[in-house]
Scaffold this active site. Structure first.
Site, mmCIF file in Angstrom:
data_model
loop_
_atom_site.group_PDB
_atom_site.id
_atom_site.type_symbol
_atom_site.label_atom_id
_atom_site.label_comp_id
_atom_site.label_asym_id
_atom_site.label_seq_id
_atom_site.Cartn_x
_atom_site.Cartn_y
_atom_site.Cartn_z
ATOM 1 N N ARG A 23 -7.586 -6.327 -0.884
ATOM 2 C CA ARG A 23 -8.635 -6.854 0.172
ATOM 3 C C ARG A 23 -9.714 -6.113 -0.087
ATOM 4 N NH1 ARG A 23 -5.737 -8.847 4.753
ATOM 5 N NH2 ARG A 23 -5.007 -10.476 3.330
ATOM 6 N N ASN A 87 -3.506 -2.494 11.181
ATOM 7 C CA ASN A 87 -2.620 -2.262 10.348
ATOM 8 C C ASN A 87 -2.285 -0.997 9.781
ATOM 9 O OD1 ASN A 87 -4.076 -4.684 8.605
ATOM 10 N ND2 ASN A 87 -5.765 -3.651 9.191
ATOM 11 N N ASP A 103 -2.744 -0.437 2.550
ATOM 12 C CA ASP A 103 -2.190 -1.314 3.515
ATOM 13 C C ASP A 103 -0.738 -1.403 3.399
ATOM 14 O OD1 ASP A 103 -0.997 -3.787 4.297
ATOM 15 O OD2 ASP A 103 -3.070 -4.282 4.993
ATOM 16 N N ASP A 105 1.640 -3.099 4.991
ATOM 17 C CA ASP A 105 2.125 -4.496 5.486
ATOM 18 C C ASP A 105 2.415 -4.471 6.906
ATOM 19 O OD1 ASP A 105 2.314 -5.327 2.655
ATOM 20 O OD2 ASP A 105 4.082 -4.144 2.604
ATOM 21 N N ASP A 107 1.912 -4.897 10.764
ATOM 22 C CA ASP A 107 0.656 -5.268 11.369
ATOM 23 C C ASP A 107 1.062 -5.436 12.996
ATOM 24 O OD1 ASP A 107 -1.173 -5.223 9.207
ATOM 25 O OD2 ASP A 107 -0.208 -7.110 8.685
ATOM 26 N N ASP A 120 5.298 -8.976 10.105
ATOM 27 C CA ASP A 120 5.342 -8.674 8.799
ATOM 28 C C ASP A 120 6.263 -7.539 8.307
ATOM 29 O OD1 ASP A 120 3.562 -10.637 8.084
ATOM 30 O OD2 ASP A 120 1.676 -9.102 8.246
ATOM 31 N N GLU A 123 8.091 -8.307 5.023
ATOM 32 C CA GLU A 123 7.198 -7.938 3.932
ATOM 33 C C GLU A 123 6.982 -6.502 3.548
ATOM 34 O OE1 GLU A 123 2.651 -8.657 2.538
ATOM 35 O OE2 GLU A 123 3.228 -9.512 4.425
#
Length: 175
Positions: A23, A87, A103, A105, A107, A120, A123
């Site tokens: 991102r 994060n 990152d 994942d 959060d 997450d 994830e």
């Protein structure tokens, strides 16, 4: 290596553990930039996802990055108070092109009353296996998650009562 200069605008790039760009936030105004800490601000900023989709942030936000801690914190100023999005990530690096971090994942969403949700985890588990996070990395990330939650409970750093408001006031002087 020094941090970005206060008053300059920078791009923020988030990556995944495998090196893939995740991102990008187009332009954040640097309010404080040292080797250790970068505090940035943005409002209605263009964000580009790795799949090409773009969106624009809805409200003013103050971002807090640290070169020693494995997390970053975004305080969003909304009508009902400050909402935080945290994060779990690598410490930032700044290379004159952009501020960059990985990152991981996990959060944490923190509400104005300082209650929070961990997000997450599924994830994280998926990527941990897929990208072979080491046992040491997994331990570092979970230790930093605990450290972050300690900050929330103790109202430390960006979670202290006036932190976001004071930096937002500083941001407004640049506009």
């Amino acid at each position: 290596m020094s941090g970005p200069r206060a008053g300059s605008t920078i791009e923020i790039q988030s990556y995944k553990h495998n090196g893939q760009l995740h991102r990008v936030w187009e332009n954040s105004l640097v309010l404080k930039g040292t080797e250790l800490i970068v505090i940035g601000a943005n409002d209605k900023t263009l964000v580009q996802e790795s799949d090409g989709r773009t969106w624009i942030t809805r409200e003013p936000a103050i971002s807090y990055f640290h070169s020693k801690y494995w997390f970053n914190i975004i305080g969003m100023l909304r009508n009902d108070g400050i909402h935080y999005y945290c994060n779990i990530s690598s410490p930032f690096v700044y290379d004159n092109e952009a501020l960059k971090y990985i990152d991981y994942d996990l959060d944490v969403k923190v509400y104005p009353d300082m209650t929070y949700n961990l997000l997450d985890e599924d994830e994280y588990e998926e990527h941990r296996q897929e990208m072979n996070y080491s046992v040491v990395l997994d331990r570092i990330l979970h230790n930093n998650l605990e450290y972050l939650l300690h900050w929330v409970r103790q109202r430390k750093g960006p979670f202290s009562p006036d932190f976001i408001d004071q930096w937002y006031e500083r941001y407004l002087t640049y506009r």
